[in-house]
Design an enzyme around this catalytic site. Sequence first.
Site, mmCIF file in Angstrom:
data_model
loop_
_atom_site.group_PDB
_atom_site.id
_atom_site.type_symbol
_atom_site.label_atom_id
_atom_site.label_comp_id
_atom_site.label_asym_id
_atom_site.label_seq_id
_atom_site.Cartn_x
_atom_site.Cartn_y
_atom_site.Cartn_z
ATOM 1 N N GLY A 1 19.041 -6.750 -3.874
ATOM 2 C CA GLY A 1 18.547 -7.199 -2.596
ATOM 3 C C GLY A 1 19.045 -8.551 -2.353
ATOM 4 O O GLY A 1 18.451 -9.304 -1.661
ATOM 5 N N ASP B 1 20.758 1.752 -3.951
ATOM 6 C CA ASP B 1 19.492 1.760 -3.334
ATOM 7 C C ASP B 1 18.684 1.953 -4.725
ATOM 8 O O ASP B 1 18.859 2.913 -5.735
ATOM 9 C CB ASP B 1 19.247 3.153 -2.657
ATOM 10 C CG ASP B 1 17.685 3.305 -2.233
ATOM 11 O OD1 ASP B 1 16.818 2.666 -3.188
ATOM 12 O OD2 ASP B 1 17.505 3.818 -1.541
ATOM 13 N N VAL B 2 18.161 0.771 -5.081
ATOM 14 C CA VAL B 2 17.533 0.507 -6.479
ATOM 15 C C VAL B 2 16.381 1.370 -6.621
ATOM 16 O O VAL B 2 15.868 1.822 -7.842
ATOM 17 C CB VAL B 2 17.188 -0.835 -6.872
ATOM 18 C CG1 VAL B 2 18.373 -1.790 -6.890
ATOM 19 C CG2 VAL B 2 16.020 -1.227 -5.877
ATOM 20 N N SER C 1 4.848 -11.201 -6.145
ATOM 21 C CA SER C 1 4.272 -11.726 -5.055
ATOM 22 C C SER C 1 2.994 -12.463 -5.305
ATOM 23 O O SER C 1 2.229 -11.732 -6.287
ATOM 24 C CB SER C 1 4.110 -10.882 -3.769
ATOM 25 O OG SER C 1 3.415 -11.464 -2.891
ATOM 26 N N TYR D 1 1.843 -2.527 -1.255
ATOM 27 C CA TYR D 1 3.004 -3.654 -1.647
ATOM 28 C C TYR D 1 2.131 -4.438 -2.808
ATOM 29 O O TYR D 1 2.706 -4.972 -3.783
ATOM 30 C CB TYR D 1 3.090 -4.547 -0.565
ATOM 31 C CG TYR D 1 3.948 -5.678 -0.659
ATOM 32 C CD1 TYR D 1 5.214 -5.632 -0.739
ATOM 33 C CD2 TYR D 1 3.384 -6.927 -0.691
ATOM 34 C CE1 TYR D 1 5.996 -6.901 -1.087
ATOM 35 C CE2 TYR D 1 4.213 -8.065 -0.935
ATOM 36 C CZ TYR D 1 5.447 -7.987 -0.956
ATOM 37 O OH TYR D 1 6.379 -9.152 -1.272
ATOM 38 N N LYS E 1 3.220 -5.020 -6.684
ATOM 39 C CA LYS E 1 3.585 -6.311 -7.083
ATOM 40 C C LYS E 1 2.820 -6.481 -8.301
ATOM 41 O O LYS E 1 3.102 -7.324 -9.303
ATOM 42 C CB LYS E 1 3.573 -7.358 -6.201
ATOM 43 C CG LYS E 1 4.632 -7.336 -4.843
ATOM 44 C CD LYS E 1 5.807 -7.513 -5.435
ATOM 45 C CE LYS E 1 6.945 -7.559 -4.253
ATOM 46 N NZ LYS E 1 8.359 -7.612 -4.724
ATOM 47 N N ILE F 1 7.059 -17.353 2.193
ATOM 48 C CA ILE F 1 8.639 -18.166 2.178
ATOM 49 C C ILE F 1 9.291 -17.545 3.423
ATOM 50 O O ILE F 1 8.860 -16.309 3.908
ATOM 51 C CB ILE F 1 9.275 -17.626 1.013
ATOM 52 C CG1 ILE F 1 8.686 -17.517 -0.272
ATOM 53 C CG2 ILE F 1 10.730 -18.091 1.012
ATOM 54 C CD1 ILE F 1 8.608 -19.161 -0.673
#
Length: 248
Positions: free
Chosen positions: A15, A64-65, A143, A156, A160, A189
């Site tokens: 990415g 695409d990982v 994150s 998400y 993470k 960020i």
Amino acid sequence: MEGIDLKGKTAIVTGASRGIGKAIALRLAELGANIVVNYRSTPVDDLIIEIEKMGVKAIAIKADVSKFDEAEKLIKETVETFGTLDILINNAGITKDALVMRMKEEDFDSVINVNLKGAFNTIRHASGIMFRKRTGRIINITSVVGITGNAGQINYSSAKAGLIGMTKSLAKELGSRGITVNAVAPGFIGTDMSDELSDKQKEAMIGSIPLKRVGSTEDVANLVAFLVSDMATYITGQVINVDGGMVM
Ligand code: NAP
């Protein structure tokens, strides 16, 4: 960054077409590493030129990982081109936010598949190479919400948090072979990803940050550069926040 020399090392950054991944790719290149710029769809031709201007080699590999066979191709093509792999940065990530009662099954799955399974997919194919070399550096970009949780992000934050568990287990598995595995946890960020927040959400977030500012992609890249360098040979299995003090 004085004292850090990555000359002759080969680094994959997943990415790396935008945001934090791009900043990491540029910083590692500046320190002498040859770079594999992995991306999914955003063109990276200009980035490759920018990296090569630093006097190192760079190649772009579209993969695409979240797909096991594409991750395998990413590692294979890297080794075919550079003959080795020293540094793997699992940075690729997406968000698909919604409150649990509204979250679609496919949005839960895709976020887990890119952010968590994507790291497994690359590590699964890269670890053997590092194992045989008896050295290597793996960094997983997690994150702060993997530590704290966050309403609207069960997909998400689960991914993470999973990455943190994966990092610690791998550090235990691979440590005897001189491979270090660490997680870097950014806070807020400034990138396309965080730009999706409303102005009100951004203001509230900055208010909760002791340093009272949004972090830069370079703030994250600097820590990654340190962790992959010879200055960090005795650090493994750690989760290090880059968050202006947001979570402590
Ligand atoms: P971003 O600007 O949205 O960039 C995401 C990058 O991931 C892009 O290069 C994108 O490629 C790539 N990508 C997405 N899905 C992919 C896939 N399946 N295979 C390969 N590449 C894929 O995000 P960012 O803010 O830089 O975030 C980078 C990492 O930091 C993520 O893991 C994110 O979760 C984490 N993070 C960010 C923040 C923040 O505040 N920004 C905070 C904490 C953690 P394309 O351009 O080709 O789509």
